[in-house]
Structures are given as C-alpha cells and as structure tokens.
Design an enzyme around this catalytic site. Structure first.
Site, mmCIF file in Angstrom:
data_model
loop_
_atom_site.group_PDB
_atom_site.id
_atom_site.type_symbol
_atom_site.label_atom_id
_atom_site.label_comp_id
_atom_site.label_asym_id
_atom_site.label_seq_id
_atom_site.Cartn_x
_atom_site.Cartn_y
_atom_site.Cartn_z
ATOM 1 N N ASP A 14 33.481 66.375 26.729
ATOM 2 C CA ASP A 14 32.566 67.089 26.289
ATOM 3 C C ASP A 14 31.927 66.412 24.942
ATOM 4 O O ASP A 14 33.194 65.803 24.230
ATOM 5 C CB ASP A 14 32.353 68.480 26.327
ATOM 6 C CG ASP A 14 31.274 69.221 25.611
ATOM 7 O OD1 ASP A 14 30.110 68.636 26.121
ATOM 8 O OD2 ASP A 14 31.346 69.897 24.741
ATOM 9 N N ASP A 16 29.459 67.622 22.136
ATOM 10 C CA ASP A 16 29.117 68.447 20.975
ATOM 11 C C ASP A 16 30.161 69.544 20.738
ATOM 12 O O ASP A 16 30.752 70.412 21.482
ATOM 13 C CB ASP A 16 27.708 69.244 21.309
ATOM 14 C CG ASP A 16 26.732 68.309 21.568
ATOM 15 O OD1 ASP A 16 26.684 67.158 21.362
ATOM 16 O OD2 ASP A 16 25.597 68.767 22.003
ATOM 17 N N ASP A 187 34.660 72.466 24.442
ATOM 18 C CA ASP A 187 34.624 73.565 23.529
ATOM 19 C C ASP A 187 33.988 74.884 24.263
ATOM 20 O O ASP A 187 34.143 75.836 23.604
ATOM 21 C CB ASP A 187 33.807 73.186 22.340
ATOM 22 C CG ASP A 187 32.657 73.222 22.551
ATOM 23 O OD1 ASP A 187 31.935 74.352 22.010
ATOM 24 O OD2 ASP A 187 32.164 72.259 23.114
#
Length: 275
Positions: A14, A16, A187
């Site tokens: 991922d 961001d 996250d």
C-alpha cells in the site's frame, strides 16, 4: 528430469502511510492550487482532510466520503496538466515523506529477486510517478474516466478493499507469482483482503481496526517513523552500511514472518480446517 525454475514472488505495498508518511493525493493540494486547478477553500479542506487522516486514519465511510469529494473536485480537470504538475513537483512534495524503512525494505525485496508492486487507492496519475520514483516494478491504482482529455468525475476502476486483492490475484496469474510466498504491507483495516491474499502479510503503522486484526491473526506489526529524502538517504549512508541497514530491516521482517507463519501452521495442525 526437467528442473523447473523457482516460482516468482512479489512484495505488495500500500502507499499512503505505508511507504510515504501522508496521503499521496492530498499532499499535492498546494501544487494543484498553484497550478490553478483548486481554489483556496478546496486547499483548506484538503489540508483538514490530511490532518484527520494522519491523526486517525480512515474507515470505510470516511474513505467513501473522500472518494466522492475528490471525484467531484477533479471533474473537468485537464489530465495532461495534472500529469505535468505531478512531474514538476513530485521531488519537492513526495521525496521528503518517503519512509526510510520502506525504502530499505523495497531495496531488499528487489535484492531477494522479488518484484515490488504498489497497490494504492489514489489515482494512477499520482501513483505511477511515485512508483517510478520508488523503483517499483508495477503499479495498481484507481483510474478515472477521461473524455476529450478531461476527467468526467466518474471512476473507471476503484483500487479499494476487495478490489486490491482481486488485482493481486490477476497479477499472480499473469506474472506467475506464488502468492503463498509473497509479502504484503498496509496500514489500513480496509486492506485486510489484500493482506489475506498472500502468505506473509505485514501491518505497518496500523490504524485501530487493523491493529485489532493483527492481534487476532498474529500478523507482524512494523513501525515506520523516519521520513527521509531518497537523495539524502543515499548520500548519508555509504554503500556497505546502506545494504547492511536494509538487510537488517528485511531480516527483522523475515524473522517476524517466519514466527507468524510457523505459529499459523501449528495452529492449523492443531485445529484442522473444516470442509
């Protein structure tokens, strides 16, 4: 007897708050304002959204509201102008917020012979140049509908939630990845399907929801906290220590992965999976 080549593997990241410290799309708000694409009110709203995102992350409802806002905001934007603004400002906007730990991990996955794939909900016009900056082999990102060189405000492909896992499965089929030997990092709790798709899932700076999932599933939890410019990072570390530092990060990740994988295998042996 024919000797078959070892199966190909990949590490799926991922973007961001996993590889970079902020939201990639919102970070370009000031650049889009200076380029005449956003007004002052939109910039302030983007800054507030960035603050909320950094403090608490986003759940499904918040993500959907942001998706609608950004889709409406970019309606009518000239795609070529967006690409030019991103290309002109990426080193000033994105380079300083790349996590040193993530950069080291990407290097070491490459050194181990794995492809690196960025899988992000942000738009392709933003994610693809960032992927190039990071040295990623492939990028999966959201694509907007474009008519006569301008965004219509509609979404052609939304790289979010289960769609990320589906994209990974398609890549595995086309590229020959053995997903049981692949790695994934995120996250956000919305990326649980992506993490479930591989043999070695990892959480990075997890939000509250993902932290609960990680505890329940005994997934490794990594903490990335050192944003650094890539050029400064290379200049600050001589070649051998840089490799050693990167190897230490990967060694820690692999050790955590092996512990988790071993515990998962013991658990599955103790409790056979029902048909």
């Amino acid at each position: 007897m024919e000797i078959l080549p070892p199966p190909r593997t990949a590490a799926f990241f991922d973007l961001d708050k996993t590889v970079i410290a902020k939201s990639s799309t919102l970070t370009f708000g000031r650049s889009f304002y200076q380029g005449g694409l956003m007004n002052r009110r939109a910039v302030l709203r983007a800054a507030y959204a960035q603050f909320v995102y950094l403090v608490g992350g986003t759940d499904h409802d918040q993500t959907e509201r942001m998706r609608k806002y950004l889709s409406d905001l970019c309606r009518g934007w000239n795609v070529q102008q967006v690409k030019e603004i991103v290309a002109e400002t990426i080193h000033d906007v994105i380079d300083p917020i790349i996590y040193d730990e993530a950069a080291s991990l990407i290097e070491q996955h490459h050194a181990a012979g794995r492809d690196v794939v960025i899988v992000s909900t942000s738009g392709a016009e933003v994610v693809e140049p960032i992927g190039e900056l990071l040295g990623a082999d492939r990028v999966v990102a959201t694509r907007m509908v474009v008519t006569e060189g301008r965004y219509t405000g509609e979404i052609e492909y939304y790289a979010y939630g289960p769609a990320k896992a589906e994209a990974i499965a398609r890549l595995a089929e086309s590229e020959g990845y053995d997903l049981e030997r692949c790695y994934a990092y995120s996250d956000s709790v919305t990326d649980v399907p992506m993490l479930e798709a591989v043999g070695y899932p990892h959480t990075v700076n997890p939000d509250r929801g993902l932290r609960r999932e990680a505890a329940a599933r005994q997934w490794p939890v990594l903490t990335f906290s050192r944003p650094v410019r890539l050029k400064q990072r290379v200049a600050a570390l001589p070649p051998r220590p840089a490799i050693a530092a990167g190897a230490a990060v990967l060694a820690a990740v692999c050790a955590a992965s092996l512990v988790w994988y071993a515990s998962r295998r013991r658990s599955s042996t103790a409790r056979p999976r029902l048909p």
